[in-house]
Design a protein around this motif. Structure first.
Motif, short mmCIF file in Angstrom:
data_model
loop_
_atom_site.label_atom_id
_atom_site.label_comp_id
_atom_site.label_asym_id
_atom_site.label_seq_id
_atom_site.Cartn_x
_atom_site.Cartn_y
_atom_site.Cartn_z
N ASN A 149 -2.32 6.77 -4.88
CA ASN A 149 -2.34 5.64 -3.95
C ASN A 149 -2.36 4.35 -4.76
O ASN A 149 -3.20 4.17 -5.65
N GLU A 189 -1.46 13.42 -6.37
CA GLU A 189 -1.62 12.51 -5.24
C GLU A 189 -1.95 11.13 -5.80
O GLU A 189 -2.83 10.99 -6.65
N ALA A 245 6.70 9.67 -0.17
CA ALA A 245 5.96 8.41 -0.28
C ALA A 245 6.00 7.68 1.06
O ALA A 245 7.03 7.67 1.73
N GLU A 246 4.88 7.09 1.40
CA GLU A 246 4.77 6.21 2.57
C GLU A 246 4.32 4.85 2.06
O GLU A 246 3.28 4.75 1.39
N ASP A 272 -5.41 4.90 -7.41
CA ASP A 272 -6.23 6.11 -7.37
C ASP A 272 -5.29 7.30 -7.52
O ASP A 272 -4.34 7.44 -6.76
N SER A 305 2.87 11.62 -2.87
CA SER A 305 2.53 12.98 -3.29
C SER A 305 3.71 13.55 -4.07
O SER A 305 4.87 13.41 -3.67
N ASN A 336 0.87 -1.18 0.00
CA ASN A 336 0.00 0.00 0.00
C ASN A 336 0.90 1.23 0.00
O ASN A 336 1.61 1.47 0.98
N THR A 337 0.89 1.96 -1.10
CA THR A 337 1.78 3.11 -1.27
C THR A 337 0.97 4.38 -1.45
O THR A 337 0.11 4.46 -2.31
N SER A 338 1.26 5.37 -0.61
CA SER A 338 0.68 6.71 -0.75
C SER A 338 1.80 7.67 -1.15
O SER A 338 2.82 7.76 -0.46
#
Length: 302
Positions: free
Chosen positions: A58, A56, A295-296, A87, A43, A39-41
């Motif tokens: 995800n 942004e 990135a998280e 997304d 920006s 799972n990568t978020s």
């Protein structure tokens, strides 16, 4: 005097326990399947000719790794995507894609690759020796898009190759799996690993890992890395593009004590710099795009 000797031997006992060496490496079983969920978020803040272009994104996905053979310290694995979704939000609009979603024609890219196997050969330190069959998966991704011309298809392939291409996948896998030291380590010991990351930027990553100890089920490893972009330009949509980027990566990793497979990994990444498009007949002066990226990422086999 007895108390003195008792304290001395107790000290030696704890010293020996602390200095006990641990062999950190993959110890997988043939015919077993191992999973990696991600799972990568992310920006991305960039300035394109004076205009702010913030993105942004995800990404969520799951890979399965079936060990089909083990020989001379190398695992032969059959790998496949079980699911994938993305997304993305941009100034000009958004995009949501999800494997199995028949309501969105563009989701077919992800649906097409689910369950399509390719092969990975990986040693016990998590280094990928060879990938094969990935081109079949990549071609499968872009099949059956009614109304799309061959030229449009080729453009789409090039646009997504940086994120979903073979080199990108290799780099992402090794970022999480190529973490093991070549020698046994004690609590507090450090080791360095150099790797390449090929996705939205091509970067060289130098990571110092530290063994933090273990509980009944897991070993714990932390990592701190410096990231610098590869100065070699790459071709993108007919243009020569290079990056001047620097950044840092921090990771906190739990490894299954029995198998060596990553049980959970949390990774934070910060990158800042400039993407440079060299001059060409369509753009004689070229272009410089300042960029900041954060990135998280969370990886798990749960």
């Amino acid at each position: 005097m007895k108390k003195l000797f008792f304290s001395f031997f107790l000290y030696l006992f704890f010293l020996a326990a602390f200095a006990q060496k641990t062999d950190l490496r993959l110890n997988l079983e043939v015919n077993e399947t191992y999973f990696q969920k991600s799972n990568t978020s992310m920006s991305i803040a960039q300035n394109v000719q004076g205009m702010e272009m913030d993105i942004e994104m995800n990404l969520i996905g799951e890979l399965s790794f079936k060990v089909v053979d083990f020989k001379d310290g190398v695992y032969d694995m059959e790998v496949q995507y079980n699911s994938m979704e993305m997304d993305m939000k941009m100034p000009m609009g958004g995009m949501s894609l999800k494997s199995g979603d028949d309501s969105n024609p563009m989701s077919k890219m992800f649906t097409n690759i689910v369950g399509v196997p390719f092969n990975v050969k990986m040693n016990q330190l998590g280094r990928i020796q060879e990938m094969s069959g990935f081109e079949n998966l990549y071609e499968k991704m872009f099949t059956d898009f009614p109304g799309m011309s061959q030229e449009q298809m080729e453009q789409m392939k090039e646009q997504v190759s940086g994120t979903f291409g073979e080199e990108s996948l290799r780099g992402n896998l090794e970022m999480i799996l190529a973490i093991y030291p070549a020698q046994q380590v004690a609590v507090g010991d450090n080791w360095n690993i150099e790797s390449e990351l090929n996705s939205s930027i091509n970067a060289l990553v130098n990571t110092q890992y530290t063994y933090l100890g273990s509980d009944d089920a897991h070993h714990r490893i932390s990592g701190e890395a410096s990231l610098s972009s590869n100065p070699v330009p790459m071709e993108m949509q007919g243009m020569s593009v290079r990056s001047e980027m620097n950044g840092k990566v921090k990771s906190d990793i739990l490894v299954d004590k029995k198998t060596g497979w990553v049980y959970e990994a949390k990774v934070s990444q910060e990158v800042e710099g400039t993407t440079i498009m060299e001059g060409n007949p369509q753009m004689p002066d070229g272009m410089r795009i300042p960029m900041k990226m954060k990135a998280e990422m969370v990886f798990s086999n749960k």
